[in-house]
Design a protein around this motif. Structure first.
Motif, mmCIF file in Angstrom:
data_model
loop_
_atom_site.group_PDB
_atom_site.id
_atom_site.type_symbol
_atom_site.label_atom_id
_atom_site.label_comp_id
_atom_site.label_asym_id
_atom_site.label_seq_id
_atom_site.Cartn_x
_atom_site.Cartn_y
_atom_site.Cartn_z
ATOM 1 N N ARG A 1 53.793 71.183 6.716
ATOM 2 C CA ARG A 1 54.936 70.334 7.032
ATOM 3 C C ARG A 1 56.069 71.191 7.567
ATOM 4 O O ARG A 1 56.225 72.345 7.204
ATOM 5 C CB ARG A 1 55.393 69.583 5.771
ATOM 6 N N ASP A 2 56.844 70.618 8.469
ATOM 7 C CA ASP A 2 57.985 71.358 8.995
ATOM 8 C C ASP A 2 58.880 71.805 7.853
ATOM 9 O O ASP A 2 59.235 71.018 6.959
ATOM 10 C CB ASP A 2 58.789 70.486 9.961
ATOM 11 N N ASN B 1 61.510 77.075 -0.391
ATOM 12 C CA ASN B 1 61.161 78.486 -0.310
ATOM 13 C C ASN B 1 59.735 78.700 0.175
ATOM 14 O O ASN B 1 59.440 79.664 0.867
ATOM 15 C CB ASN B 1 61.335 79.147 -1.681
ATOM 16 N N GLU B 2 58.844 77.824 -0.190
ATOM 17 C CA GLU B 2 57.442 77.955 0.176
ATOM 18 C C GLU B 2 57.045 76.810 1.105
ATOM 19 O O GLU B 2 57.581 75.707 1.003
ATOM 20 C CB GLU B 2 56.559 77.937 -1.074
ATOM 21 N N PRO B 3 56.106 77.089 2.021
ATOM 22 C CA PRO B 3 55.653 76.016 2.926
ATOM 23 C C PRO B 3 54.960 74.899 2.159
ATOM 24 O O PRO B 3 54.271 75.132 1.169
ATOM 25 C CB PRO B 3 54.687 76.738 3.866
ATOM 26 N N VAL B 4 55.163 73.685 2.629
ATOM 27 C CA VAL B 4 54.592 72.499 1.996
ATOM 28 C C VAL B 4 53.609 71.866 2.965
ATOM 29 O O VAL B 4 53.907 71.710 4.156
ATOM 30 C CB VAL B 4 55.697 71.495 1.606
ATOM 31 N N LEU B 5 52.438 71.498 2.453
ATOM 32 C CA LEU B 5 51.433 70.854 3.293
ATOM 33 C C LEU B 5 51.755 69.379 3.454
ATOM 34 O O LEU B 5 52.429 68.763 2.618
ATOM 35 C CB LEU B 5 50.045 71.012 2.675
ATOM 36 N N LYS B 6 51.272 68.814 4.502
ATOM 37 C CA LYS B 6 51.473 67.397 4.761
ATOM 38 C C LYS B 6 50.694 66.570 3.745
ATOM 39 O O LYS B 6 49.700 67.035 3.179
ATOM 40 C CB LYS B 6 51.060 67.055 6.182
ATOM 41 N N ALA C 1 57.487 63.424 9.918
ATOM 42 C CA ALA C 1 57.029 64.802 9.732
ATOM 43 C C ALA C 1 55.800 64.886 8.849
ATOM 44 O O ALA C 1 55.153 65.942 8.785
ATOM 45 C CB ALA C 1 58.150 65.647 9.129
ATOM 46 N N ASP C 2 55.448 63.810 8.168
ATOM 47 C CA ASP C 2 54.285 63.813 7.285
ATOM 48 C C ASP C 2 52.983 63.525 8.010
ATOM 49 O O ASP C 2 51.906 63.626 7.411
ATOM 50 C CB ASP C 2 54.468 62.767 6.171
ATOM 51 N N VAL D 1 42.147 61.025 5.750
ATOM 52 C CA VAL D 1 43.341 60.502 5.090
ATOM 53 C C VAL D 1 44.495 60.363 6.089
ATOM 54 O O VAL D 1 45.273 59.406 6.021
ATOM 55 C CB VAL D 1 43.743 61.425 3.920
ATOM 56 N N ASP D 2 44.594 61.309 7.019
ATOM 57 C CA ASP D 2 45.738 61.292 7.937
ATOM 58 C C ASP D 2 45.719 60.085 8.862
ATOM 59 O O ASP D 2 46.782 59.536 9.185
ATOM 60 C CB ASP D 2 45.747 62.582 8.756
#
Length: 924
Positions: free
Chosen positions: A583-584, A590-595, A644-645, A743-744
């Motif tokens: 995810r943007d 602090n850490e990248p987040v997945l969609k 963004a998701d 799922v997407d």
């Protein structure tokens, strides 16, 4: 009265035979009419009843008597011959049965002959094809016989050469060359080694006009004995040792030029070093093999001949020393040991130069005997070290001139013609030795350096060393068991680090190109579906490395190195996957987040459902589909999706598809490479030095690697567990990508559905155009489906799209409360939206229907009273919709009145809504 019997007949009563004959005679005389074919019994009976002159009534009693006698005769005959009669009846039936079966067989044979005649008269093209095939097979069998004959010739040829029977060897070689140079043999690639071998041995025919070479060793012995009598043996031996490095260099250099002339079109540009040498190895392996085989076998045959000559020198000098009573003659007999040191140095340098790629030079440096006697030390070669040079001697010194003139006189008198009578030129000319003041002597590399050359270099080298064991003198201070020990050191200290570096560099470079994680344009040559360029390149590398390992002793370190590269590539693919579904970033995070699609597909309840769906994909389980729909609907209610998701980029969708196909294809290919050795063949992770020394000598020299053979990666059970774990991780990563896509596409559709439901449906006038968001959904679905169809098989495509319409159908009803207000015109537009969605989903999923959502909004047109009445009839059970969904629908029915600008209308609508909701509560 009964007339008496005839006289003759009464006399014959005592003899049965005569009695029978009399009866027959009497019948013939008196009653012959009864024996004729024209006899009519009725007519005879009437005559016997007629007593007139015309009748035979008077003979009636004679007729009866004759009848009794005939019956008696017959009884006597039957009594006498009844056994014969009984047996004849059975025999008759057997004969009759045999005749009938013979007739049936004859008839069958007639039909078979007729059918065979008809078949032979028919023209059958397949018989012509079989005849042609028979001729081809016959020629193939002849060729196979010739090949078997060729395979036995090298042993015979080597035996003839070893016995110095060169004329017989030449005849054998010429016959072999004529056979192998036939046109039908030229296209057989398996004969390349024999062709090279016979070509190398062809020099025998040019250099051996007679068998006088058998006396060459005798000539050496006579020459050494003559030098000993002249007192010059020590000088000659010293000269031999001094000239050895230069002469050896000259032989290598000359052999290089000979091979270069024999392969002018096969030599490649060796200046192309670096990563491109892999392409050269993969595509030009046949050319490289021919050149290096020719070089090594030619060079080693010369080395072997030199060693045989030095063995003769060693034996003769040792014999002379014993005859002369010299106890310490090591200085005279050390030439073979010095030759062995030079051979070690040359072999080590040859292997290093054609394997090592750490230098940009395309030349090899000439070597002298190493100063350091420890040949197992893996120090770098001193390429700037000079071989000795004769210019350091003062040619004008008086002592030098006197010694030279004296030696010339002695040699001229002892061996006329050995020394030229032409006057020597004054002064010493500049040295023309390969090694001069200008710097170190060099050899041109004929092919590029590559670790893959070890499979070509090693068999000839080991074969030469094994043959050298039979030549080494027993008292030369050379341990026979250590002849190959320096090769074990080379494997451990030179080849394995170089191999590790090459494997790491090449496998790393497969992911470093800018298009490494893009579709391989030549994927059809490797896989059934498109794959990543880095994956095809990486697997080609792994297969090539495994093929190389097939030519080496099995060592767990090599297998562990390959496994480490598999782990590294898997880690790179994992990082790339996370970058695709990341995810943007938000400054506060602090850490990248997945969609959300990737997060839900990775672990949790939904992942369990998806795993079960994937396993039961051949038989779709509607209960699992419903579980997934309920889970996603609840998640979309809890946390609304943002733009963004969603993985909206078609390129990202294509990349995820490529990742799935690549990981599945790579896992399948790696599985085929795996070869688990049995406990008796289990690889040992720790080995003593003695074991390292043995493993080269135990190498199967008749097992060269060819590109057409199936490569394998040997491993023990422990390594197999790690290897299988990597394959499982790759398949899991592939499923992560596939489940994320599954799922997407639902999350993206849900996001657009929310936008569609948030649109105004209080229109006050009818419209024939669907909502623009519906058109956007259609475009997204078409783009998504196009990517799936391009990169995935029908099975994966069906897994992703199956149940999508049911999800949309449920979603529209579950989120109907998002509609702020709706009138009849708005309801008509909603139904139009549903119809458009349904048509588009048919193109994606197949024959589907959004019947539930369509029926839901049809109830809107019936009004709130009708909805409440339906619920009351069923008591809130067995209804198409839940109470909560009915409440949302009732609220929509009153939304137009509540938002009315007229206060009384709004108040009345609220009262009616409250009443209807109370009634629905009572039905719960």
């Amino acid at each position: 009265m009964i007339a008496s019997a005839p006289k003759g007949m009464s006399q014959a009563m005592t003899d049965p035979i005569l009695y029978d004959l009399d009866v027959l005679s009497h019948i013939h005389d008196k009653w012959h009419i009864m024996t004729e074919d024209e006899c009519v019994p009725v007519y005879v009976a009437l005559q016997l009843m007629d007593h007139s002159s015309l009748g035979r009534g008077s003979d009636y009693q004679d007729f009866q008597r004759t009848s009794r006698q005939l019956q008696k005769a017959l009884r006597s005959i039957v009594n006498e011959h009844h056994q014969g009669f009984n047996s004849s009846i059975g025999t008759f039936h057997k004969i009759q049965s045999s005749i009938q079966s013979s007739q049936a067989r004859v008839q069958s044979l007639k039909e078979s002959v007729y059918n065979a005649k008809s078949s032979l008269m028919e023209v059958k093209p397949e018989l012509q094809g079989l005849g042609a095939s028979s001729q081809r097979y016959k020629s193939v069998l002849q060729i196979l016989g010739q090949i078997e004959k060729l395979q036995t010739l090298p042993v015979l040829l080597d035996a003839q050469i070893a016995d110095k029977h060169f004329l017989a060897a030449v005849d054998l070689l010429q016959g072999a060359l004529r056979l192998i140079r036939k046109s039908e043999m030229e296209s057989i690639g398996a004969l390349s080694d024999l062709r090279v071998y016979f070509s190398n041995q062809e020099t025998i025919a040019d250099n051996t006009p007679s068998e006088l070479q058998k006396d060459s060793f005798r000539y050496i012995q006579m020459l050494l004995e003559a030098l000993d009598r002249l007192g010059c043996l020590d000088v000659a031996v010293d000269r031999i040792e001094q000239r050895m490095p230069v002469e050896l260099f000259t032989i290598v250099d000359r052999t290089n030029r000979e091979v270069k002339l024999r392969h002018p079109t096969r030599l490649r540009d060796t200046s192309r070093l670096g990563n491109v040498y892999l392409d050269r190895t993969l595509h030009d392996s046949k050319q490289t093999t021919d050149v290096l085989d020719d070089l090594l076998w030619t060079l080693y045959s010369k080395f072997e001949a030199i060693a045989e000559g030095h063995r003769v020198v060693h034996d003769v000098v040792s014999g002379i020393a014993r005859q002369n009573g010299l106890r310490h003659h090591g200085s005279l007999t050390g030439s073979f040991k010095e030759l062995w040191k030079l051979y070690q140095s040359e072999l080590r340098s040859l292997l290093h130069d054609y394997i090592s790629t750490d230098e940009k030079s395309t030349t090899r440096i000439g070597r002298s005997a190493p100063d350091n006697p420890n040949l197992l030390q893996s120090s770098r070669r001193d390429r700037l070290k000079r071989v000795f040079q004769l210019e350091e001697i003062d040619p004008k010194a008086t002592e030098f001139l006197m010694e030279r003139d004296e030696l010339d006189k002695i040699l001229q008198n002892s061996v006329p013609g050995l020394v030229s009578k032409s006057p020597r030129r004054s002064g010493t000319q500049p040295s023309k030795d390969p090694v001069s003041k200008a710097g170190p002597a060099t050899h041109k590399l004929l092919v590029g350096s590559s670790v893959f050359n070890i499979s070509i270099l090693l068999p000839p080298s080991l074969s030469f060393l094994h043959r050298l064991k039979d030549i080494v003198p027993p008292n030369s201070d050379i341990a026979i068991s250590t002849l190959t020990s320096f090769l074990d050191d080379f494997l451990v200290n030179v080849f394995f680090p170089q191999f590790e570096e090459s494997v790491t560099e090449l496998c790393g470079s497969s992911c470093m190109d800018f298009d490494a994680f893009e579709e391989d344009q030549q994927w059809s040559q490797h896989a059934a579906r498109p794959i990543l360029k880095s994956t095809s390149h990486f697997f080609t590398l792994i297969k090539t490395f495994c093929g190389l390992l097939d030519t080496l002793p099995e060592d767990p370190n090599f297998t562990q190195l390959i496994i480490s590269q598999l782990i590294s590539y898997y880690d790179r693919c994992c990082k790339w996957y996370k970058s695709l579904v990341q995810r943007d970033s938000v400054p506060s995070q602090n850490e990248p987040v997945l969609k959300p699609a990737a997060t839900m597909a990775a672990a949790g309840d939904l992942r369990d459902v998806l795993d079960l769906l994937w396993k039961s994909r051949s038989q779709e389980d509607s209960s699992l589909v419903q579980k997934e729909i309920e889970y996603l609907v609840s998640k979309t209610k809890e946390t609304p999706l943002l733009p963004a998701d969603i993985i909206s980029n078609r390129g990202t969708v294509a990349s995820l598809c490529l990742l799935y196909t690549s990981m599945q294809w790579l896992a399948g290919g790696l599985t085929r490479l795996q070869r688990v050795v049995s406990p008796s063949e289990s690889l040992k992770r720790t080995s003593t030095k003695a074991q390292q020394v043995r493993r080269w000598t135990l190498l199967d020299l008749n097992r060269p690697y060819h590109d057409g053979e199936a490569a394998h990666l040997p491993m023990d059970q422990e390594l197999a567990t790690t290897f299988n774990g990597i394959i499982s991780s790759m398949r899991s990563l592939a499923l992560d990508a596939l489940f994320t896509l599954q799922v997407d596409i639902r999350c993206g559709t849900a996001h657009m559905m929310m936008k569609m439901l948030d649109a105004p449906y209080l229109l006050s006038f009818p419209t024939n155009n669907p909502d623009p968001k519906v058109l956007e959904v259609n475009l997204d679905l078409v783009s998504f489906d196009d990517a799936l169809s391009t990169y995935l098989s029908s099975e994966e495509h069906r897994f992703i799209t199956s149940g999508l319409a049911a999800f949309v159908d449920t979603l529209l009803v579950a989120h109907a409360s998002r509609i702020k207000a709706m009138d009849m015109s708005g309801c008509g537009r909603m139904q139009l939206n549903i119809l458009v969605l349904q048509q588009n989903l048919k193109g994606v999923e197949g024959d589907v229907s959004l019947s539930r959502s369509s029926h839901f909004f049809e109830l809107f047109a019936e009004g709130a009273d009708s909805i409440v009445a339906r619920v009351k009839e069923t008591g809130g059970k067995d209804s198409d919709f839940t109470i909560e969904e009915c409440k949302a629908l009732v609220e929509l029915c009153h939304s137009e009145g509540i938002q009315s600008t007229q206060r009384e209308t709004s108040i009345q609508a609220r009262r009616r809504l409250t009443e209807h909701l109370r009634q629905l509560e009572e039905c719960m």
